[in-house]
Write a protein that holds these residues in place. Sequence first.
Motif, PDB file in Angstrom:
ATOM      1  N   PHE A  85      -5.753  21.714  -3.395  1.00 39.95           N
ATOM      2  CA  PHE A  85      -5.292  22.907  -2.696  1.00 39.95           C
ATOM      3  C   PHE A  85      -6.263  23.356  -1.608  1.00 39.95           C
ATOM      4  O   PHE A  85      -5.921  24.204  -0.791  1.00 39.95           O
ATOM      5  N   GLU A  86      -7.466  22.801  -1.614  1.00 40.36           N
ATOM      6  CA  GLU A  86      -8.433  23.126  -0.565  1.00 40.36           C
ATOM      7  C   GLU A  86      -8.290  22.204   0.641  1.00 40.36           C
ATOM      8  O   GLU A  86      -8.862  22.480   1.693  1.00 40.36           O
ATOM      9  N   GLU A  87      -7.561  21.113   0.498  1.00 43.51           N
ATOM     10  CA  GLU A  87      -7.466  20.107   1.555  1.00 43.51           C
ATOM     11  C   GLU A  87      -6.511  20.567   2.660  1.00 43.51           C
ATOM     12  O   GLU A  87      -5.344  20.835   2.411  1.00 43.51           O
ATOM     13  N   THR A  88      -7.027  20.625   3.886  1.00 44.21           N
ATOM     14  CA  THR A  88      -6.164  20.994   5.009  1.00 44.21           C
ATOM     15  C   THR A  88      -5.094  19.936   5.252  1.00 44.21           C
ATOM     16  O   THR A  88      -3.997  20.254   5.741  1.00 44.21           O
ATOM     17  N   ASP A  89      -5.392  18.664   4.931  1.00 41.70           N
ATOM     18  CA  ASP A  89      -4.386  17.614   5.105  1.00 41.70           C
ATOM     19  C   ASP A  89      -3.171  17.852   4.205  1.00 41.70           C
ATOM     20  O   ASP A  89      -2.040  17.545   4.585  1.00 41.70           O
ATOM     21  N   ILE A  90      -3.402  18.387   3.001  1.00 41.56           N
ATOM     22  CA  ILE A  90      -2.296  18.697   2.100  1.00 41.56           C
ATOM     23  C   ILE A  90      -1.438  19.818   2.698  1.00 41.56           C
ATOM     24  O   ILE A  90      -0.203  19.734   2.742  1.00 41.56           O
ATOM     25  N   ALA A  91      -2.094  20.874   3.165  1.00 43.08           N
ATOM     26  CA  ALA A  91      -1.365  21.992   3.768  1.00 43.08           C
ATOM     27  C   ALA A  91      -0.564  21.531   4.975  1.00 43.08           C
ATOM     28  O   ALA A  91       0.604  21.908   5.159  1.00 43.08           O
ATOM     29  N   GLY A  92      -1.180  20.684   5.814  1.00 44.89           N
ATOM     30  CA  GLY A  92      -0.481  20.187   6.988  1.00 44.89           C
ATOM     31  C   GLY A  92       0.715  19.321   6.639  1.00 44.89           C
ATOM     32  O   GLY A  92       1.775  19.415   7.272  1.00 44.89           O
ATOM     33  N   PHE A  93       0.557  18.478   5.625  1.00 35.69           N
ATOM     34  CA  PHE A  93       1.640  17.590   5.217  1.00 35.69           C
ATOM     35  C   PHE A  93       2.815  18.390   4.641  1.00 35.69           C
ATOM     36  O   PHE A  93       3.979  18.124   4.961  1.00 35.69           O
ATOM     37  N   VAL A  94       2.513  19.377   3.800  1.00 35.74           N
ATOM     38  CA  VAL A  94       3.572  20.215   3.226  1.00 35.74           C
ATOM     39  C   VAL A  94       4.337  20.924   4.346  1.00 35.74           C
ATOM     40  O   VAL A  94       5.581  20.941   4.365  1.00 35.74           O
ATOM     41  N   GLU A 137       0.817  -1.207   0.000  1.00 35.01           N
ATOM     42  CA  GLU A 137       0.000   0.000   0.000  1.00 35.01           C
ATOM     43  C   GLU A 137       0.853   1.260   0.000  1.00 35.01           C
ATOM     44  O   GLU A 137       1.973   1.256   0.496  1.00 35.01           O
ATOM     45  N   GLN A 138       0.267   2.324  -0.536  1.00 31.11           N
ATOM     46  CA  GLN A 138       0.880   3.635  -0.361  1.00 31.11           C
ATOM     47  C   GLN A 138       0.738   4.061   1.109  1.00 31.11           C
ATOM     48  O   GLN A 138      -0.056   3.511   1.856  1.00 31.11           O
ATOM     49  N   GLU A 139       1.510   5.060   1.483  1.00 33.65           N
ATOM     50  CA  GLU A 139       1.377   5.635   2.825  1.00 33.65           C
ATOM     51  C   GLU A 139       0.178   6.599   2.828  1.00 33.65           C
ATOM     52  O   GLU A 139      -0.207   7.116   1.782  1.00 33.65           O
ATOM     53  N   TYR A 140      -0.436   6.811   4.001  1.00 35.94           N
ATOM     54  CA  TYR A 140      -1.554   7.750   4.103  1.00 35.94           C
ATOM     55  C   TYR A 140      -1.106   9.028   4.804  1.00 35.94           C
ATOM     56  O   TYR A 140      -0.296   8.992   5.736  1.00 35.94           O
ATOM     57  N   LEU A 141      -1.637  10.158   4.339  1.00 33.32           N
ATOM     58  CA  LEU A 141      -1.300  11.430   4.953  1.00 33.32           C
ATOM     59  C   LEU A 141      -1.863  11.502   6.369  1.00 33.32           C
ATOM     60  O   LEU A 141      -2.964  11.007   6.624  1.00 33.32           O
ATOM     61  N   PRO A 142      -1.139  12.103   7.291  1.00 31.06           N
ATOM     62  CA  PRO A 142      -1.720  12.349   8.617  1.00 31.06           C
ATOM     63  C   PRO A 142      -2.867  13.332   8.509  1.00 31.06           C
ATOM     64  O   PRO A 142      -2.884  14.192   7.626  1.00 31.06           O
ATOM     65  N   HIS A 143      -3.836  13.190   9.369  1.00 30.10           N
ATOM     66  CA  HIS A 143      -5.009  14.069   9.337  1.00 30.10           C
ATOM     67  C   HIS A 143      -4.830  15.225  10.310  1.00 30.10           C
ATOM     68  O   HIS A 143      -4.382  15.038  11.444  1.00 30.10           O
ATOM     69  N   TRP A 144      -5.200  16.412   9.865  1.00 33.24           N
ATOM     70  CA  TRP A 144      -5.064  17.600  10.705  1.00 33.24           C
ATOM     71  C   TRP A 144      -6.444  18.140  11.034  1.00 33.24           C
ATOM     72  O   TRP A 144      -7.252  18.388  10.160  1.00 33.24           O
ATOM     73  N   SER A 145      -6.702  18.330  12.334  1.00 33.20           N
ATOM     74  CA  SER A 145      -8.004  18.847  12.765  1.00 33.20           C
ATOM     75  C   SER A 145      -7.908  19.352  14.186  1.00 33.20           C
ATOM     76  O   SER A 145      -7.076  18.905  14.968  1.00 33.20           O
TER      77      SER A 145
END
Length: 674
Positions: free
Chosen positions: A646-655, A542-550
Amino acid sequence: MRFLLKIQVRRLTTQWYYASDIARMRPYEPDYKPPSSPQVFQKLSVEDSMELEKRYRALLGAKDSSEKVVSPSVQVGEDDLYTVDVRDFTISPTYWKGPTYEVRRGLWFNSNGTPLESHLCAELEDMSNTKNEVQKLKGDYPEGKYALFTEDSTNTGFVLKNLDGGKLFLNYLKSGLGSIMPINGVAVYKGEKKPLDFNKIDDILVNSLMKDIENIEKFQDDGKSKEKKTKKKEVPAGESIASNLTNWDLFENMPSIFSTTGADKAPEASDVDEDYMEQVQTHDDPLNGKRKIKDLVLCVHGIGQTLGKKYEYVNFAHTVNLLRTNIKNLYSESAQLKDLNKLQGHADWDMNSGIQVLPITWRHSIKFKTESQGDEIDNPELPSLDDITVSGILPLRKLMGDVALDVLLYGEIYYQKIILDTVMKELNDTYTLFLEKNPTFDGRVHLIGHSLGSLILFDLLSQHRHYKLKFPVSHFFSIGSPVGLIKLVERTRIGSRQGPKQRTSLRINKPKCQELYNVYHTCDPVAYRMEPLVDVEMAQFEQEYLPHWSELDGFTSKMIEMSGSLWEGLPGMGATEPTNNDMYRGNNGKVEKIQSANAATQLKITGELKRKLTALNCNGRVDYSLRPNILDVDVIAALKSHVSYFEETDIAGFVMLELLKPHTEADEISVKKT
């Protein structure tokens, strides 16, 4: 006993404003004309206003000196992302092409508190010393053609559309009623603070309108008959005086009576334009002001053929604004990210992530054979795209062209070189401009590519001898990328310049960057994995999953756990139950079985495969996926997933996490079977 008297001196300055509803100009739209004058204006920050006023006065002084050269450009807004021209009174983005809006000095205002444009202010300033005389304005202004000031105040007056009402009308204005309810024009005042009489405008009700108008009949002009005094037509029996006042544009000015914002008159502004201009306003908050930037992130779009040509300058700047806002908001709420900056010794770690993201737009400057308009064709012997398009299910064909056509164009060597040259130039130009505006910048530069943009950047970095960037690339985030598919078709593998030498008869692309990430949504129809192209054995995991930010960490984590277990039960999603085949040796003992806390089998990558992966990314994983929503199973959701990264907070958090954390090679890499 000594007493210290502290005197607080407030440095006075003229407040500057920018329009936020109606653009003056739009790039790539030569036929664009503003539908009306702007009505909604926002304040620039005190700091920006002081700098603008200082530059404006210096520019005026420079007119009297042939030796003195003063630049009309002033950087304003969050991180100086926008530029004001104090000569043309305009504001536009500094680093990308976008709509141009009007800027005004807060010198004279109308009854709604809206600043008047500069030329009108200059005329009112000259005329305000002349009382009780109607004066003709030189310029053409939507407010009117004439100015009138009364004896009562040097700071209040009227701008009139015409003089149809004669002396009766002028007497009405001078009486004081006109400042409460202006007819046939607008009441104006000098200075940001509204005079007391103007405050009554907000309290006027509809049922008081007729009463105030009828008071006009009480004004008499000395020695003249009533018919001659009023200079108006006879009012037929049964008609009120209000019917004759329609000649004075009474109803045209109704909105100014019942509104304090002027928004009634303005066309509805789009959400994109509102977002575009939102980051001009810093609200004098240090979180939104001028920051020291340590990580510059340049983002390259991948919008399709038609959308890229017509809308990318708005939409992509808008989406990058969303990413910038998400980064700012998440950082302000995350103690973990702040601690990472604090450990690196940054003095402003509590307020500043040190990350800036800028859009790189390239599609507008390229004209392809597939343009709809015939006059843009580069070879007259070939037809246009419209000429060969079948008319059936045209909307779907347009959609497919918007999404896929640029990728097909990129596959043609002739167009590929044009695209690569153009994107390289845009990247270098933006970087050079950033250094010019930020001469103390000594940080890192990173790239984000979306869709086709990721493929362009991948090839630029892989062919760096032919396409030379002016900066080394630290992190490269490939988002919603078709790179995996394209490289498979090209029979090309992916490797690292620092990794072990691979024995293969195939070509190997080695992008010149320190860290490579391939981020995607599992429902994205355009995105493909990269890790199996690093080593075919990675296809089993499997690919890795991004951590979730909330903010709701506990609740959200539980929901993710539940969602993960649901998806793992579906075919092709999640890990399988352990089997006798879960112990792998592979080549050179690459993979070993390890015990996991859940039922899924966890494996540990070692040996040469580990070295290959950590050479591309210190985490040892290149493929990262957003966790899918259980409802994301239809075509609409799939297409949406490709354009919403670009709307995903998970993307912003991961970057942010990958840019801020210290990078050390992972001791081990854990994977799950697919």
